[in-house]
Write an enzyme that holds these catalytic residues in place. Sequence first.
Site, PDB file in Angstrom:
ATOM      1  N   HIS A 477       0.822  -1.219   0.000  1.00  0.00           N
ATOM      2  CA  HIS A 477       0.000   0.000   0.000  1.00  0.00           C
ATOM      3  C   HIS A 477       0.856   1.269   0.000  1.00  0.00           C
ATOM      4  O   HIS A 477       0.328   2.374  -0.193  1.00  0.00           O
ATOM      5  CB  HIS A 477      -0.919  -0.009   1.229  1.00  0.00           C
ATOM      6  CG  HIS A 477      -2.229   0.683   0.994  1.00  0.00           C
ATOM      7  ND1 HIS A 477      -2.504   1.424  -0.133  1.00  0.00           N
ATOM      8  CD2 HIS A 477      -3.363   0.735   1.746  1.00  0.00           C
ATOM      9  CE1 HIS A 477      -3.721   1.915  -0.060  1.00  0.00           C
ATOM     10  NE2 HIS A 477      -4.271   1.498   1.072  1.00  0.00           N
ATOM     11  N   ASP A 481      -2.217   2.164  -4.574  1.00  0.00           N
ATOM     12  CA  ASP A 481      -3.441   2.601  -3.906  1.00  0.00           C
ATOM     13  C   ASP A 481      -4.535   1.553  -4.063  1.00  0.00           C
ATOM     14  O   ASP A 481      -4.471   0.681  -4.940  1.00  0.00           O
ATOM     15  CB  ASP A 481      -3.916   3.938  -4.482  1.00  0.00           C
ATOM     16  CG  ASP A 481      -2.945   5.075  -4.185  1.00  0.00           C
ATOM     17  OD1 ASP A 481      -2.278   5.014  -3.132  1.00  0.00           O
ATOM     18  OD2 ASP A 481      -2.838   5.999  -5.011  1.00  0.00           O
TER      19      ASP A 481
END
Length: 506
Positions: A477, A481
């Site tokens: 992450h 995204d």
Amino acid sequence: MTVEVRVPTLGESVSEATVATWFKKPGDSVAADEMLCELETDKVTVEVPAPAAGVLAEIVAAEGDTVGVDALLAQISEAGSAGPEEMQIRKAAEVTAEPKADEGKMTDVMVPTLGESVTEATVSTWFKKVGDTVAQDEMLCELETDKVSVEVPAPAAGVLAEILAPEGSTVDAKARLAVISEGAAAPAPKTEAKPEPAKAKAAAKDVEDAPAAKKAMAEAGISRDQVTGTGRDGRIMKEDVARAAAAPAPAPAPAPAPAPAAAAPRAPVPAEDASREERVKMTRLRATIARRLKDAQNTAAILTTYNEVDMSAIMELRNAFKDQFEKKHGVKMGFMSFFVKACCHALKEVPEVNAEIDGQDIVYKNYVHMGVAVGTPSGLVVPVVRDADQMGFAAIEKKIAELGLRARDGKLSMAEMQGGSFTISNGGVYGSLMSSPILNPPQSGILGMHKIQDRPVVVNGQIVIRPMMYLALSYDHRIVDGKGAVTFLVRVKEALEDPRRLLMDL
């Protein structure tokens, strides 16, 4: 002229020592009586001086090795004679050309090339024992590195006269493993080395730390529990104390609860249970897998998103063309090539899943080197299909079949497991219905395939039975995204449910 450096007399009742520290390295100039290395026994620390001035041509016993009295530690090329490289060549020639009284020509068995960036290996299995007859190119032993297993063939036919690196020992890339006596009967004197394992087992019952290590712990104010021993049978060496002393002190915890130790001891085990347990040393491959997976969890911000795919279209296409495919290309049509092609297609649209973080930079890769996780008896390995985005279905199937076979046979090279940019892991072959795969660092994405299972789904307002598979994408992450991860997985789903999209690049 070559001068041998041997283990000096260690004292009454002391028959072996551990090489603690080398103060010189091959190629260094040494003066007569200059300290070359330090040995540690159960009682004293012994410094070994240079018997002559010259150049240290070769170190035979590396740091951490256990050696007996009068064992060969190193070779010195005296001043004015050949250089270290020439001495090594000459020494090898002398060893192989100089027969002993009752033996044939002696040939060293050396560690083979381990691969780029691999500097050491562990001797996992000896297929022969001292005194056995061996044929040329017959497998003598197997070495384990962090990535692959390497078999060591006999360089010549003869009798295995001596094993220098027993099972479990760690050897460097240029170490001697054994000695073969060419064209001779089994040499009886060499069998004296057999009682050593029993001696080692007896010593393991009551391990005594090196005296120099005890002194260093007292000076540094460190308890034995704070030091991890790397010597024989877990013995603490002086350098282990130095590493523990240099380690940063843990930050004070805000809560009064004590911080857990790096390696928490086991809970007490009842005697009746302990007698039914078996303790096996972790292989280098398994230890590396454990370390890398834990590093991935500690470093990356791993998140997993899920979807499911209707496999009907692929199964119909496969059933229609599998016989023609195998006849033309000589390989069976599996599901993996569809997933590889679908992922390559999706990675073009969401390139951050194919990228990696390097310091403060993001490295975007304009190629797809697809890692395909393969389970082997020794553990999980990930061979790489290079430039998978440039390959057709048949080429992908052939490469995956070849790499899978080499992985299960332990024949993969280091180059075949390096450089992957994305990974696919198929837990479905073992029956897994759903899982969250862990990233393969430094990659930023891994796709988990699972079991194909008939399930009721709604299609055009009707409940129908379809072969369904859950998909899981774990991603970093920090660089990917949620929108990009979900988009990637949806594109993979769309390509698998309608393979025509792959042909049309849609």
